[in-house]
Design a protein around this motif. Structure first.
Motif, short mmCIF file in Angstrom:
data_model
loop_
_atom_site.label_atom_id
_atom_site.label_comp_id
_atom_site.label_asym_id
_atom_site.label_seq_id
_atom_site.Cartn_x
_atom_site.Cartn_y
_atom_site.Cartn_z
N ILE A 150 0.84 -1.21 0.00
CA ILE A 150 0.00 0.00 0.00
C ILE A 150 0.87 1.25 0.00
N THR A 151 1.96 1.23 0.79
CA THR A 151 2.88 2.37 0.82
C THR A 151 3.54 2.57 -0.54
N LEU A 152 3.99 1.47 -1.16
CA LEU A 152 4.60 1.56 -2.48
C LEU A 152 3.62 2.11 -3.50
N ALA A 153 2.37 1.71 -3.39
CA ALA A 153 1.35 2.22 -4.33
C ALA A 153 1.17 3.73 -4.17
N LYS A 154 1.22 4.21 -2.94
CA LYS A 154 1.03 5.64 -2.70
C LYS A 154 2.16 6.47 -3.30
N THR A 175 7.61 5.54 12.90
CA THR A 175 8.60 5.12 11.92
C THR A 175 8.00 4.98 10.53
N VAL A 176 6.83 4.35 10.44
CA VAL A 176 6.17 4.18 9.14
C VAL A 176 5.81 5.53 8.54
N MET A 177 5.31 6.44 9.36
CA MET A 177 4.98 7.78 8.86
C MET A 177 6.22 8.50 8.33
N LEU A 223 9.67 10.21 3.84
CA LEU A 223 10.97 10.15 3.17
C LEU A 223 10.83 9.60 1.75
N ALA A 224 9.96 8.60 1.58
CA ALA A 224 9.75 8.02 0.26
C ALA A 224 9.19 9.05 -0.71
N PHE A 225 8.24 9.88 -0.25
CA PHE A 225 7.70 10.93 -1.11
C PHE A 225 8.79 11.92 -1.50
N VAL A 226 9.62 12.33 -0.53
CA VAL A 226 10.69 13.29 -0.81
C VAL A 226 11.70 12.71 -1.80
N MET A 227 12.11 11.46 -1.57
CA MET A 227 13.09 10.83 -2.45
C MET A 227 12.52 10.64 -3.85
N ASN A 228 11.25 10.29 -3.93
CA ASN A 228 10.62 10.10 -5.23
C ASN A 228 10.50 11.42 -5.98
N SER A 261 12.28 14.14 -5.57
CA SER A 261 13.57 14.77 -5.85
C SER A 261 14.42 13.98 -6.83
N GLY A 262 13.95 12.81 -7.23
CA GLY A 262 14.70 12.00 -8.19
C GLY A 262 15.70 11.06 -7.56
N GLN A 263 15.76 11.01 -6.22
CA GLN A 263 16.73 10.13 -5.56
C GLN A 263 16.40 8.66 -5.80
N THR A 264 15.12 8.32 -5.80
CA THR A 264 14.73 6.93 -5.96
C THR A 264 15.16 6.39 -7.32
N ILE A 265 14.87 7.13 -8.38
CA ILE A 265 15.23 6.68 -9.72
C ILE A 265 16.74 6.67 -9.90
N THR A 266 17.44 7.59 -9.23
CA THR A 266 18.90 7.62 -9.32
C THR A 266 19.51 6.38 -8.67
N LEU A 267 19.04 6.05 -7.47
CA LEU A 267 19.54 4.86 -6.78
C LEU A 267 19.19 3.59 -7.55
N GLY A 268 17.98 3.55 -8.08
CA GLY A 268 17.57 2.38 -8.84
C GLY A 268 18.41 2.18 -10.09
N THR A 269 18.68 3.27 -10.80
CA THR A 269 19.52 3.19 -12.00
C THR A 269 20.94 2.74 -11.65
N TRP A 270 21.46 3.30 -10.53
CA TRP A 270 22.81 2.92 -10.10
C TRP A 270 22.88 1.44 -9.75
N MET A 271 21.88 0.94 -9.02
CA MET A 271 21.89 -0.47 -8.64
C MET A 271 21.73 -1.37 -9.85
#
Length: 309
Positions: A46-50, A269-271, A276-281, A283-293
């Motif tokens: 559910i969190t990932l979907a959001k 913690t979940v909140m 943090l997930a919204f901020v990373m998404n 700001s482009g951090q999520t896609i950057t880390l994913g591409t790097w991995m």
């Protein structure tokens, strides 16, 4: 409950059976590998979907096609941890039965019934399958010789259940049955549409985000699904369980308050992780880390080729 609660509870149960603390923790953590994706009523999905904007049903269905493969083997691994080759030789059929039924339950529930119910239904089906298997093929009397066993005396045969114990069993399973009924009803198309009338979307003030194409992003928009969220449905199931089990309102409120107190840090913690997930998404951090991995595999391949040369 999720957030480590299943591991904590089962570890204590194993300790009460005579296992050493380290082995109890290892067993509990290993057992939690297959169901953890749908843990806490599918909170991870559910969190990932959001934060991704994808559908919970789509994500849950895809996860439900992957985790069953792991579910088949986890019980065999648990038996191997407890008793090695001897344990596998003597109980592989029962372990495999539990694993296969759990995996099928996860797949069927997440793809065709309800994503939040995947683990609830799968675990009940798995436990029932193991009970039926043992009834059909009763195990021979065994003498525990494992070092974790508190004694080396033969296992005691449980006494037959009486009317009182059967009544207690029904009461113990009643909350799970109520949860399943509530969630299944809420998945009916007509009911789901009715519940969706309480869903509204609002623009988060102060945010002006754009995607890579330069068009406004959908992330600043937040959806409040008040009645279709699993949390609300769980609350309704809890109220119904209170009525069915004839609990007083003060007792139910006390149990609810105790649960909130026990999970207070998990809730914070979940909140925080969700924020943090919204901020990373955004700001482009999520896609950057994913591409790097994703590039790690190619880098390793190139290094291996260079080494071979």
């Amino acid at each position: 409950a999720g957030f480590g609660t299943p591991v904590a509870i089962t570890s204590v149960m194993l300790l009460a059976l005579g296992f050493k603390p380290i082995k109890a923790a290892v067993l509990s953590l290993t057992a939690n590998t297959a169901p953890v994706a749908f843990g806490a009523m599918a909170t991870p999905i559910i969190t990932l979907a959001k934060v991704s904007g994808m559908s919970t049903d789509t994500l849950g269905a895809m996860v439900g096609r992957q985790t069953p493969i792991m579910s088949v083997f986890v019980p065999l691994v648990l038996v191997a941890i407890v008793d090695g080759r001897r344990g596998l030789r003597e109980t592989w059929a029962a372990a495999l039965t539990g694993g296969v039924v759990f995996g099928l339950g996860q797949y069927a529930t997440s793809n065709f019934l309800s994503v939040p119910l995947a683990d609830v239904i799968a675990s009940l089906l798995s436990a029932g399958a193991v009970v039926l298997f043992v009834r059909a093929r009763p195990p021979r009397p065994a003498t525990p010789v494992d070092a974790d066993s508190p004694t080396d005396t033969p296992m005691e045969t449980p006494e037959p259940e009486g009317p009182d114990s059967r009544g207690q069993l029904v009461r113990a399973y009643a909350p799970y049955a109520i949860i399943i009924v509530v969630f299944v009803i809420c998945q009916i198309t007509a009911v789901k549409k009715l519940l969706d009338t309480a869903t509204f979307t609002t623009h988060w003030p102060g945010l002006h985000l754009y995607n890579a194409k330069g068009t406004p992003s959908a992330l600043p928009t937040f959806t409040f699904n008040l009645l279709t969220t699993p949390g609300t449905q769980m609350l309704v199931a809890g109220v119904l369980a209170m009525v069915v089990l004839r609990l007083s309102v003060p007792s139910a409120l006390k149990a609810y308050g105790t649960t909130l107190h026990q999970l207070r840090w998990a809730i914070v913690t979940v909140m925080a992780v969700l924020a943090l997930a919204f901020v990373m998404n955004a700001s482009g951090q999520t896609i950057t880390l994913g591409t790097w991995m994703a590039e790690i595999g190619r880098a390793q391949s190139e290094l291996q080729s260079h080494h071979d040369l």
